[in-house]
Write a protein that holds these residues in place. Structure first.
Motif, PDB file in Angstrom:
ATOM      1  N   LEU A  72      -5.225  -4.172  -4.293  1.00 32.74           N
ATOM      2  CA  LEU A  72      -4.173  -2.972  -4.658  1.00 32.74           C
ATOM      3  C   LEU A  72      -3.348  -3.473  -6.005  1.00 32.74           C
ATOM      4  CD1 LEU A  72      -3.238  -2.313  -1.218  1.00 32.74           C
ATOM      5  CD2 LEU A  72      -4.388  -0.337  -2.570  1.00 32.74           C
ATOM      6  N   ALA A  73      -3.124  -2.617  -6.708  1.00 32.04           N
ATOM      7  CA  ALA A  73      -2.296  -2.789  -7.651  1.00 32.04           C
ATOM      8  C   ALA A  73      -2.341  -4.305  -8.528  1.00 32.04           C
ATOM      9  CB  ALA A  73      -0.659  -2.656  -7.188  1.00 32.04           C
ATOM     10  N   ASP A 120       3.056   1.511  -3.385  1.00 33.99           N
ATOM     11  CA  ASP A 120       2.463   1.743  -4.513  1.00 33.99           C
ATOM     12  C   ASP A 120       3.330   1.662  -5.888  1.00 33.99           C
ATOM     13  OD1 ASP A 120       0.279   2.319  -6.203  1.00 33.99           O
ATOM     14  OD2 ASP A 120       0.460   4.695  -5.908  1.00 33.99           O
ATOM     15  N   ASP A 159       5.279   0.707  -9.469  1.00 32.27           N
ATOM     16  CA  ASP A 159       4.783   0.644 -10.863  1.00 32.27           C
ATOM     17  C   ASP A 159       5.200  -0.818 -11.133  1.00 32.27           C
ATOM     18  OD1 ASP A 159       3.955   3.227 -11.077  1.00 32.27           O
ATOM     19  OD2 ASP A 159       6.226   4.059 -10.739  1.00 32.27           O
ATOM     20  N   VAL A 170      -0.479  -4.747 -11.494  1.00 30.43           N
ATOM     21  CA  VAL A 170       1.087  -3.973 -11.662  1.00 30.43           C
ATOM     22  C   VAL A 170       1.762  -5.165 -12.413  1.00 30.43           C
ATOM     23  CG1 VAL A 170       1.490  -5.067  -9.671  1.00 30.43           C
ATOM     24  CG2 VAL A 170       2.721  -2.979 -10.290  1.00 30.43           C
ATOM     25  N   PRO A 198       0.871  -1.165  -0.056  1.00 34.62           N
ATOM     26  CA  PRO A 198       0.091   0.102   0.021  1.00 34.62           C
ATOM     27  C   PRO A 198       0.707   1.302  -0.096  1.00 34.62           C
ATOM     28  CG  PRO A 198      -0.833  -1.526   1.820  1.00 34.62           C
ATOM     29  CD  PRO A 198       0.539  -2.063   1.259  1.00 34.62           C
ATOM     30  N   ASP A 199       1.906   1.425   0.842  1.00 33.61           N
ATOM     31  CA  ASP A 199       2.643   2.537   1.083  1.00 33.61           C
ATOM     32  C   ASP A 199       3.480   2.648  -0.387  1.00 33.61           C
ATOM     33  OD1 ASP A 199       1.739   3.572   3.271  1.00 33.61           O
ATOM     34  OD2 ASP A 199       3.231   2.148   4.506  1.00 33.61           O
TER      35      ASP A 199
END
Lengths: 122, 155, 698
Positions: free
Chosen positions: A73-74, A46, A48, A77, A43-44
């Motif tokens: 999340l992501a 984030d 690419d 990615v 989360p922190d």
């Protein structure tokens, strides 16, 4: 903008090598020591791009890929796995698990960076 | 081979001259760390007679050698006027107790002459040569020889 | 590829950690103490070593680790069972891997023939089960690894541009795997002239649009000198998650023999690849949040600090303690002394500096575990060489000891362990004869005991043959033939220089070092060694060491005009004896009767050679001190000053070791006081017969 990479490896040597190589190549780097740690940092960080080793304690690379792809999340990615072997079975396994691509250890800076550029952009 | 291993000009030697037991000696300035006044050393048990004891030199424990005794000469009188030449000898710090420091000499290396045949055997082994200055004969000490040779002592 | 030097250092540090994890894991499997993850951890250790070694191009190490790992993989997969013989071979391979790593660290290498012998022996134990079912291991730099990376290969100038048409339709799964068609297009076109057409015909009307689906396809026409293989390599990662059709006009340029059979021919009309025939990876257990709690139980954050910085802190602290003592002395002698506030402040200063000391010492303190772990190998090698069967059992591995002490304990401990195997244990056949298990046990334990560290090496062997020891000592002229020796005195003979009970020189212990060396090494650490033995049941060696090498609680006293210090930990009591308590024994010796216990009475000033006789008023105070297994002794001193913390200053750096003296310290007035070692003082004997110590033992 700088590409931010979450690099996951249980080996201190590899982590340090990734940190140095990626930082020199102009990427932002967040390090994690295994799958569980990587999920904690996700989360922190984030990122690419996630670069992950496969053989790790607590949660291995396959577990991490699965958790990211099935998480909140992501989920899309790009994930590159770092493998020692160039064996096709491992690549197929990684691909089936949802990895975007792979990098065979030992790597050199040029191929590492160009592989990253192939799958991630900001 | 030089005691110091390096000098800026190999042809010029700087020497610290001092006096003890009525004789003049000198040592290469490069092995001298400092010169300080006498302070009472703590005795060391079972030590050779020329080892006076140890003193505290900014936290380090430094043995004090009575140079006169070390050279087999008459021991010098214990007075507050004596000085200690702190020297680095083979990675060790050692204090040499002498009567007084007399001079700093700058001499061409060629002025250092072979030790004449007049000295006693003990003295001769510890000398590197002699320097004549103002008609004084100054003995150049080989500081490495001041420590007993380990190999012999340990064997 | 050679990484920067500091990375290599990191690798070697990490390799040491991995090696101990490896060995520990193998031992756990051997003793049946393994946990669910043990085999995995063992595998990972070798795997990580291989990975790191690869990064530094340590080929022999990589090759060895790979074959080692292959066997472990089979063990992990259950294709091999952990039989004792296999475990023995695994441990041997682990030891050899450690040797290879330390050779690499020194920039050298082990004998390739030995490497091969060790690993081949392991593979022989593993039988056919060790073969991986994958294709052969390919260890090559990445740039040469199959089609991947071909982009960077120089392209022969003779090749001509040709026209290639690619149709690319990603599957929905491609996006889920993090692929981005735009990046693929970028790679594909590069700088070559190209024409990209997007085909949106498959897009449904907005009502039926599912963002999770893939509806688009692209057609790319490009002029390129790249081979089909090179073009297809761009899609390597997305293989199986897309349809790809490549049509080339004209003759395809000749290709280098591929490293792997190409999956697509130059004319590819079918989907680029069929779904992978490999069973889909079973995804690893509890993923995501379920596993997160484990991170809470993980190691607490730590920092790595250069030991020099800590040492510097210790030095400064030593100066602080000295100056605190000076300040206290100055204040106590000043006319205004007696103020309660000053007294209280001084007291607080004392307490604070003690707390800082304890904290700094805690930084330097390390568990003895890594040291103990190393001893397993010593036992394995020693027992193999001596034809014995032995197992090391450790206890108190978490006991923390000053780092410097740990480092300097390795040699004496190794020697004690070898000695225990070599001389302590009986041969297996003999053990069975007398009803002992054929495997001997060496027990290594550590504990904190009244301000000291106590380390014990105990074997369950035959015990000391005192008759034999005594005979050897007599034969060597170490004791008189008619000497009346107590069992303890006979045991102590083992510590005499050059003493060895092995009638033939053993390859292990008989390297010219004896227990005397162990004793002097331990003494150099401010410690002492004791020995105890029961015939038929075994021998135990006990090493007692100070907690730290930096400070100790000392009692400052006067003798023969000198100020000296005794470690408080050795003091039993202080008394002013009545003349009636003293009894002469022979010409010079005397004893002190302390409540019925007769203790040897020694004047410190005379024992150190500072005086030859006592004047009235001298030596009237007696300090009874403990000498470990040698019993107590009564030391005569002239006066006692006080008790305080003193900073230990070694004498070795500029002088050498002195019998009876542990170290020196600096007092409040800046003068030096020697710290006595009562153990050694007792064996000092008549001053005149002592050899003069070398001033500069290097």
């Amino acid at each position: 903008m700088t590409l931010r990479i979450l690099a996951v490896d249980d080996s201190l040597t590899m982590r340090e090598m990734l940190r140095q190589t990626l930082t020199e190549a102009g990427f932002d780097v967040v390090l994690a020591i295994d799958g569980v740690d990587a999920l904690d940092r996700l989360p922190d960080a984030d990122p690419d791009l996630i670069l992950t080793d496969l053989n790790m304690p607590n949660m291995d690379g396959f577990g991490l890929i699965d958790a990211v792809r099935k998480g909140d999340l992501a989920t899309r990615v790009p994930i590159l796995v770092l493998t020692t072997e160039s064996a096709a079975t491992l690549k197929d396994r990684a691909r089936a698990a949802g990895a975007t691509g792979w990098i065979t250890k030992p790597f050199d800076e040029v191929s590492l960076v160009s592989t990253i550029r192939r799958v991630a952009a900001v | 081979m030089r005691a110091s291993g390096f000098v800026t000009d190999p042809d010029i030697r700087e020497l610290v001259a001092f006096r003890t037991a009525g004789q003049d000696f000198c040592i290469d300035i490069l092995s001298v760390r400092e010169i300080r006044g006498w302070s009472r050393p703590a005795l060391l048990p079972h030590a050779p007679t020329y080892v006076q004891g140890v003193i505290n030199l900014r936290g380090a424990v430094v043995p004090i050698l009575d140079l006169a005794r070390r050279l087999g000469l008459e021991p010098i009188e214990n007075t507050d006027r004596n000085v200690i030449i702190v020297a680095a000898i083979q990675n060790r710090i050692v204090g040499l107790l002498v009567e007084a420091v007399t001079d700093i000499l700058t001499v061409p290396a060629s002025d250092v002459q072979p030790t004449p045949d007049l000295a006693s055997e003990t003295t001769r082994t510890m000398l590197r040569g002699v320097v004549v200055q103002d008609s004084r004969l100054i003995r150049l000490l080989d500081v490495a020889q001041l420590l007993p040779q380990d190999a012999e002592a340990a064997a | 590829m050679a990484g920067p030097v500091d990375l290599k250092d990191i690798f070697f540090v990490e390799a040491d950690e991995l090696l101990s994890a490896l060995e520990e894991g193998l031992r756990a499997i051997q003793t049946g103490a393994q946990e669910a993850d043990t085999v995995n951890a063992v595998f990972r250790a070798v795997h990580s070593i291989k990975g790191g070694a690869g990064a530094f191009d340590l080929k022999a190490l990589v090759g060895f680790a790979h074959r080692f790992e292959t066997v472990l993989d089979a063990l992990r997969a259950g294709q091999l069972s952990p039989e004792p013989a296999l475990l023995g071979a695994l441990l041997h391979a682990s030891d050899h891997l450690a040797d290879m790593i330390s050779a690499s660290r020194r920039g050298g290498a082990t004998d390739p023939e030995v490497d091969e012998r060790v690993i081949a022996a392991l593979e022989a134990h593993a039988g056919g089960g060790g073969q991986k079912e994958e294709e052969a291991f390919v260890f090559e730099p990445l740039a040469l690894d199959g089609p991947f990376g071909m982009d960077f290969a120089p392209i022969p100038a003779s090749q001509v541009l040709r026209r290639v048409t690619l149709t690319f339709r990603p599957h929905a799964g491609a996006f889920a795997s993090g692929h981005d068609p735009a990046l693929l297009m970028r790679d594909l076109c590069g700088t070559a002239p190209c024409e990209v057409t997007l085909d949106p015909s498959a897009l449904p009307d907005p009502s039926g649009f599912d963002p999770g689906q893939s509806y688009l396809s692209w057609t790319v026409v490009l002029q390129t000198e790249r081979t089909d293989r090179q073009l297809l390599a761009i899609f390597e990662f997305i293989e199986g998650s897309c349809d790809l059709v490549l049509t080339a006009e004209g003759q395809a340029p000749a290709e280098a023999p591929p490293a792997a059979p190409p999956r697509a021919a130059a004319q590819v009309a079918a989907p680029f690849a069929t779904p992978s025939p490999t069973p889909v990876a079973k995804l690893s257990p509890p993923a995501g949040a379920a596993a997160s709690p484990a991170s809470g139980a993980g190691p607490r954050p730590t920092i790595r600090v250069d030991i020099d910085r800590v040492d510097r802190l210790v030095d400064i602290l030593g100066e602080l303690v000295i100056h605190q003592a000076m300040l206290t002395e100055a204040i106590e002698q000043s006319p205004g002394f007696g103020s309660v506030d000053v007294d209280r402040s001084l007291d607080q200063l004392r307490q604070l500096s003690r707390q800082i000391q304890e904290s700094v010492m805690a930084i330097r303190a390390q568990p003895v575990k890594p040291l103990f772990d190393r001893m397993h190998r010593i036992v394995r090698e020693a027992s193999m060489a001596a034809g014995k069967s032995a197992r090391l059992v450790t206890e108190g591995e978490a006991t923390e000891v000053d780092k410097t002490i740990i480092e300097r304990l390795a040699d004496p401990l190794t020697h004690m362990i070898r000695n225990a195997v070599d001389h302590g244990l009986e041969k297996p056949a003999r053990r069975e004869e007398i009803g002992k298990p054929s495997e001997g046990v060496i027990k290594l334990s550590a504990a904190h005991r009244s301000g000291r560290i106590v380390i014990t090496v105990q074997d369950d062997g035959a015990g000391i043959d005192r008759e034999k020891v005594r005979q050897i000592a007599v034969d060597k002229g170490l004791v008189a033939a008619n000497a009346d020796l107590s069992p303890q005195e006979i045991d102590a003979l083992l510590f005499l220089p050059g003493f060895s009970t092995a009638s033939e020189i053993s390859a292990l212990s008989g390297r010219g070092v004896g227990m005397d060396v162990v004793r002097s090494e331990i003494a150099g650490l401010g410690g002492r060694v004791g020995i105890a033995s029961v015939r038929g049941q075994g021998t135990s060696l006990t090493v007692s060491l100070p907690l730290t090498l930096a400070v100790l609680d000392g009692m400052v006293f006067e003798a023969a005009g000198q100020t000296l210090v005794l470690p408080v930990s050795t003091i039993i009591e202080t008394l002013r004896p009545d003349p009636g308590m003293r009894h002469s024994l022979g010409q010079t010796d005397s004893v002190l009767d302390v409540r019925g216990r007769c203790l040897p009475l020694v004047d410190v000033g005379m024992a150190l050679g500072f005086r030859r006789s006592l004047k009235p008023g001298e030596g009237e105070i007696v300090v009874v001190v403990e000498r470990g297994d040698d019993g107590a002794i009564a030391l005569m001193v002239d006066g006692i000053r006080d008790q305080r913390q003193v900073v230990i200053k070694g004498l070795e750096a500029n002088y050498g070791q002195i019998a009876g003296i542990a170290a020196a310290t600096v007092l409040g007035d800046g003068s030096i006081a020697l710290i006595l070692d009562p153990t050694d003082l007792a064996v000092t004997g008549p001053v005149a017969s002592r050899p003069v110590p070398p001033l500069a033992a290097e």
